[in-house]
Design a protein around this motif. Structure first.
Motif, PDB file in Angstrom:
ATOM      1  N   TRP A 142     -12.241  -0.184   2.177  1.00 48.13           N
ATOM      2  CA  TRP A 142     -12.143   0.157   3.586  1.00 48.13           C
ATOM      3  C   TRP A 142     -10.958   1.059   3.892  1.00 48.13           C
ATOM      4  CZ3 TRP A 142      -7.581  -1.290   5.734  1.00 48.13           C
ATOM      5  CH2 TRP A 142      -6.874  -2.286   5.075  1.00 48.13           C
ATOM      6  N   CYS A 143      -9.938   1.059   3.008  1.00 50.48           N
ATOM      7  CA  CYS A 143      -8.750   1.867   3.319  1.00 50.48           C
ATOM      8  C   CYS A 143      -8.753   3.191   2.568  1.00 50.48           C
ATOM      9  CB  CYS A 143      -7.466   1.078   3.075  1.00 50.48           C
ATOM     10  SG  CYS A 143      -7.235   0.542   1.384  1.00 50.48           S
ATOM     11  N   SER A 144      -9.833   3.534   1.885  1.00 46.91           N
ATOM     12  CA  SER A 144      -9.938   4.823   1.210  1.00 46.91           C
ATOM     13  C   SER A 144     -10.205   5.915   2.241  1.00 46.91           C
ATOM     14  CB  SER A 144     -11.077   4.805   0.191  1.00 46.91           C
ATOM     15  OG  SER A 144     -10.840   3.807  -0.777  1.00 46.91           O
ATOM     16  N   VAL A 145      -9.627   7.079   2.006  1.00 47.80           N
ATOM     17  CA  VAL A 145      -9.819   8.187   2.940  1.00 47.80           C
ATOM     18  C   VAL A 145     -10.909   9.090   2.436  1.00 47.80           C
ATOM     19  CG1 VAL A 145      -8.706  10.127   4.082  1.00 47.80           C
ATOM     20  CG2 VAL A 145      -7.420   8.074   3.588  1.00 47.80           C
ATOM     21  N   PHE A 184       0.855  -1.179   0.000  1.00 50.96           N
ATOM     22  CA  PHE A 184       0.000   0.000   0.000  1.00 50.96           C
ATOM     23  C   PHE A 184       0.893   1.232   0.000  1.00 50.96           C
ATOM     24  CE2 PHE A 184      -2.324  -3.446   1.922  1.00 50.96           C
ATOM     25  CZ  PHE A 184      -3.567  -3.374   1.303  1.00 50.96           C
ATOM     26  N   PHE A 185       0.634   2.170  -0.911  1.00 52.87           N
ATOM     27  CA  PHE A 185       1.447   3.373  -1.047  1.00 52.87           C
ATOM     28  C   PHE A 185       0.648   4.600  -0.627  1.00 52.87           C
ATOM     29  CE2 PHE A 185       3.041   0.203  -3.993  1.00 52.87           C
ATOM     30  CZ  PHE A 185       4.398   0.196  -3.675  1.00 52.87           C
ATOM     31  N   PRO A 186       1.344   5.659  -0.143  1.00 52.28           N
ATOM     32  CA  PRO A 186       0.660   6.865   0.345  1.00 52.28           C
ATOM     33  C   PRO A 186      -0.273   7.510  -0.683  1.00 52.28           C
ATOM     34  CG  PRO A 186       2.964   6.924   0.972  1.00 52.28           C
ATOM     35  CD  PRO A 186       2.787   5.747   0.060  1.00 52.28           C
ATOM     36  N   ASN A 187       0.032   7.370  -1.968  1.00 51.99           N
ATOM     37  CA  ASN A 187      -0.808   7.991  -2.994  1.00 51.99           C
ATOM     38  C   ASN A 187      -2.071   7.180  -3.273  1.00 51.99           C
ATOM     39  OD1 ASN A 187       0.071   5.811  -4.479  1.00 51.99           O
ATOM     40  ND2 ASN A 187       1.086   7.014  -6.084  1.00 51.99           N
ATOM     41  N   GLY A 188      -2.290   6.093  -2.519  1.00 46.25           N
ATOM     42  CA  GLY A 188      -3.484   5.278  -2.690  1.00 46.25           C
ATOM     43  C   GLY A 188      -3.301   4.097  -3.620  1.00 46.25           C
ATOM     44  N   THR A 189      -2.138   3.982  -4.219  1.00 42.63           N
ATOM     45  CA  THR A 189      -1.876   2.868  -5.125  1.00 42.63           C
ATOM     46  C   THR A 189      -1.659   1.587  -4.321  1.00 42.63           C
ATOM     47  OG1 THR A 189      -0.768   4.368  -6.653  1.00 42.63           O
ATOM     48  CG2 THR A 189      -0.332   2.016  -6.951  1.00 42.63           C
ATOM     49  N   ILE A 190      -2.195   0.514  -4.843  1.00 45.93           N
ATOM     50  CA  ILE A 190      -2.025  -0.791  -4.219  1.00 45.93           C
ATOM     51  C   ILE A 190      -1.406  -1.719  -5.244  1.00 45.93           C
ATOM     52  CG2 ILE A 190      -3.174  -2.761  -3.162  1.00 45.93           C
ATOM     53  CD1 ILE A 190      -5.426  -0.786  -2.405  1.00 45.93           C
ATOM     54  N   LEU A 191      -0.314  -2.336  -4.861  1.00 45.37           N
ATOM     55  CA  LEU A 191       0.357  -3.291  -5.733  1.00 45.37           C
ATOM     56  C   LEU A 191       0.084  -4.693  -5.194  1.00 45.37           C
ATOM     57  CD1 LEU A 191       2.348  -3.899  -8.076  1.00 45.37           C
ATOM     58  CD2 LEU A 191       4.184  -3.698  -6.400  1.00 45.37           C
ATOM     59  N   ILE A 192      -0.499  -5.538  -6.031  1.00 49.19           N
ATOM     60  CA  ILE A 192      -0.781  -6.917  -5.654  1.00 49.19           C
ATOM     61  C   ILE A 192       0.117  -7.811  -6.496  1.00 49.19           C
ATOM     62  CG2 ILE A 192      -2.521  -8.725  -5.509  1.00 49.19           C
ATOM     63  CD1 ILE A 192      -4.635  -6.488  -5.390  1.00 49.19           C
ATOM     64  N   LYS A 193       1.001  -8.517  -5.822  1.00 46.78           N
ATOM     65  CA  LYS A 193       1.963  -9.372  -6.510  1.00 46.78           C
ATOM     66  C   LYS A 193       1.741 -10.820  -6.091  1.00 46.78           C
ATOM     67  CE  LYS A 193       6.906 -10.192  -6.789  1.00 46.78           C
ATOM     68  NZ  LYS A 193       8.209  -9.877  -6.209  1.00 46.78           N
ATOM     69  N   PRO A 194       1.491 -11.714  -7.044  1.00 47.80           N
ATOM     70  CA  PRO A 194       1.296 -13.130  -6.680  1.00 47.80           C
ATOM     71  C   PRO A 194       2.555 -13.715  -6.048  1.00 47.80           C
ATOM     72  CG  PRO A 194       0.717 -12.725  -8.975  1.00 47.80           C
ATOM     73  CD  PRO A 194       1.379 -11.482  -8.463  1.00 47.80           C
ATOM     74  N   ILE A 195       2.359 -14.622  -5.134  1.00 50.40           N
ATOM     75  CA  ILE A 195       3.461 -15.322  -4.481  1.00 50.40           C
ATOM     76  C   ILE A 195       3.718 -16.613  -5.238  1.00 50.40           C
ATOM     77  CG2 ILE A 195       4.144 -16.505  -2.336  1.00 50.40           C
ATOM     78  CD1 ILE A 195       4.051 -13.457  -2.084  1.00 50.40           C
ATOM     79  N   ASP A 196       4.963 -16.994  -5.347  1.00 48.44           N
ATOM     80  CA  ASP A 196       5.304 -18.262  -5.987  1.00 48.44           C
ATOM     81  C   ASP A 196       4.780 -19.404  -5.122  1.00 48.44           C
ATOM     82  OD1 ASP A 196       6.394 -20.493  -7.169  1.00 48.44           O
ATOM     83  OD2 ASP A 196       8.486 -19.936  -6.800  1.00 48.44           O
TER      84      ASP A 196
END
Length: 164
Positions: free
Chosen positions: A161-164, A82-94
């Motif tokens: 839920w994490c939107s401001v 989760f980044f301060p600008n609201g971007t969310i990076l979802i990376k699959p796990i091996d």
């Protein structure tokens, strides 16, 4: 040492159910009554427990024996950033990760010092125990979600839920 599965037999014990020997018909339940240890405020009715054995999704497992916790593979399906600008990076796990992490929870409760390479005999013993427990474990059961049921187009997670 207490696990969530210990609450049921503990409550049975508190209620007097064990005193009537009726619990014998439930001899295959998970968990151990912790009532006498709770009353004394010390000790435990067990020395080990399984956090998880997942041979289906993440192909991972975790076990605790005494003060040691061993994690094999990565129990997460995805890593979320989760980044301060609201971007969310979802990376699959091996799902085929074979990483092994070993921690002494008494000396390192935050699990920041991986001892696996320094204690290969401890890892070997815990792997043998994990394999013994795996033989009797039931397969992972995954819930079936309808499209968008949990609020995300990719059915991984809802982030509203994490939107401001």
């Amino acid at each position: 040492m207490m696990h969530a599965v210990d609450w049921f037999p503990t409550i049975l014990d508190i209620s007097g159910f064990n005193k009537d020997k009726k619990r014998n018909k439930f001899c295959n339940i998970d968990g151990v009554s912790q009532w006498k240890y709770i009353q004394r405020c010390r000790g435990s009715g067990k020395n080990e427990f399984v956090y998880q054995i997942d041979d289906y999704v993440a192909k991972s497992a975790a076990i605790r024996v005494g003060d040691y916790k061993m994690i094999v593979g990565d129990p997460r399906v995805a890593a979320f950033s989760f980044f301060p600008n609201g971007t969310i990076l979802i990376k699959p796990i091996d799902p085929n990760s074979t990483d092994i992490r070993l921690f002494n929870l008494k000396n390192d409760p935050t699990e920041s010092n991986n001892l696996a390479s320094r204690l290969p005999n401890k890892v070997k013993k815990m792997m043998i125990r994990l394999d013994e427990l795996r033989k009797d474990s039931l397969p992972t059961v995954l819930p079936v979600f309808e499209a968008n049921e949990i609020g995300s187009p990719n059915n991984i997670v809802g982030t509203e839920w994490c939107s401001v």
